[in-house]
Design a protein around this motif. Sequence first.
Motif, short mmCIF file in Angstrom:
data_model
loop_
_atom_site.label_atom_id
_atom_site.label_comp_id
_atom_site.label_asym_id
_atom_site.label_seq_id
_atom_site.Cartn_x
_atom_site.Cartn_y
_atom_site.Cartn_z
N GLU A 179 0.85 -1.19 0.00
CA GLU A 179 0.00 0.00 0.00
C GLU A 179 0.89 1.24 0.00
O GLU A 179 1.65 1.46 0.95
N GLU A 180 0.80 2.01 -1.08
CA GLU A 180 1.59 3.24 -1.22
C GLU A 180 0.66 4.43 -1.04
O GLU A 180 -0.33 4.57 -1.76
N ARG A 181 0.98 5.29 -0.07
CA ARG A 181 0.18 6.48 0.18
C ARG A 181 0.80 7.66 -0.57
O ARG A 181 1.84 8.20 -0.17
N LEU A 182 0.14 8.02 -1.67
CA LEU A 182 0.62 9.07 -2.56
C LEU A 182 -0.03 10.40 -2.21
O LEU A 182 -1.05 10.44 -1.51
N PRO A 183 0.51 11.52 -2.71
CA PRO A 183 -0.12 12.82 -2.45
C PRO A 183 -1.56 12.89 -2.95
O PRO A 183 -2.40 13.58 -2.37
N SER A 184 -1.85 12.18 -4.03
CA SER A 184 -3.19 12.24 -4.61
C SER A 184 -4.14 11.17 -4.10
O SER A 184 -5.35 11.26 -4.31
N GLY A 185 -3.62 10.14 -3.45
CA GLY A 185 -4.47 9.05 -2.99
C GLY A 185 -3.66 7.85 -2.53
O GLY A 185 -2.50 7.99 -2.13
N THR A 186 -4.27 6.68 -2.61
CA THR A 186 -3.64 5.45 -2.14
C THR A 186 -3.65 4.41 -3.24
O THR A 186 -4.68 4.18 -3.89
#
Length: 403
Positions: A179-186
């Motif tokens: 699970e990668e938590r990105l600035p725009s979402g997950t």
Amino acid sequence: MKASKSFQWSDHKLAKTLMACFVSLTPPAASLADEHLLDTLQVHGFLSQALIVTDENNFFGPSSQNAGSAEFTELGVNASLRPHQNVLVAAQLLSRRAGGDTSDARPTLDYGVIDYQMISNQARTLGLQAGRFKNPFGLYNQTRDVAFTRPSILLPQSIYFDRTRALGLAADGVNVYLEERLPSGTLRVVSGVGQPQTGSLLAKQLFGDTDAHVSSSSLSAISQILYEDQNGKFLAALSAANVKLDADLAGNAADFSFQPWIASLQYNEELWSLTAEFALRKQSLEGDNLPRDLDITGHSWYVQYQRRLTPSWSWLVRYDSLVNNIDDRSGRKYEQSGFGPAHSQFADDVTFGLQWTPNARWMLAGEYHHVNGTGWLPSQDNPDASTTRQHWNMLLFQLSLRF
């Protein structure tokens, strides 16, 4: 599979009493560690009972007779324990009857995993599950047994088949998730290998042959990539699997291969949600002296609109379409070959549903289905396909409890 926090074992009076007795009998050095371990134990469960009435054909019991069928019952108990901050042990026992004999409701292990997270921080989570894991298939497969997590009493049958439920439900093996938590979402990625569950009725459902047997063979694989924006409004997923089974048809060995792809989209607003999924399903059967050949590609899709009227009331409308063989959409070739009626090769279902959830523990639901075709009709409830009707209607009512 994350354990629900709706029921904490350590908050239960009986559990506190038992824990106090246990701690009093253990050496002082171990008591604090044991108490902390029990504090992580969570238990919850659910019970659902449905009534199904049809004008033609049978679904989950003799639904077209008398006052309908009450042979759709789901009872589950779930527990999880965290022996270490990076390790979760979770399992669920499920008793489910969907038509058939009462012995079909014997409790079975729905899932049971040891979940180890190698990395867990604000940026990402990387973990591994070993045991019997729920297949990451579409939007609803991993939580399909709990009525409160389904948008309707029945999930779209063109994709979430109840007639071959065991095959797609779970597998015994391992899966890895990121699970990668990105600035725009997950962004979530899951990939696993394992032995699929087969079930005693799978051969009949797959091949329409009572003189057949299916057992899992080599390892099968399944993967899913899912993206959800930071506001939870938009969700997109792609799921794929490669399932291989050993089959025996009338004494002849055969290799069965099933390769589904599912594309999923969902858009959520405060008061409504729009969901759509599309699947391509390739099936093949290879062997010598087989009573029939099977090398087909089918497709399925549905569009669903949900509306939340109040915090406790919601309704939905859905169109659901299934074609078993895109080269024989009407099923005429299938019927001409003597395998069964043409309408057994497709199904178009218009569904209207209503749910009332007065509190977090209770839910009452009702829905109406108008169906053209019998492509997902369970054969155990309709052993003679020639007597089924192409056009039929179904009413379902369900009362659900969770604790």
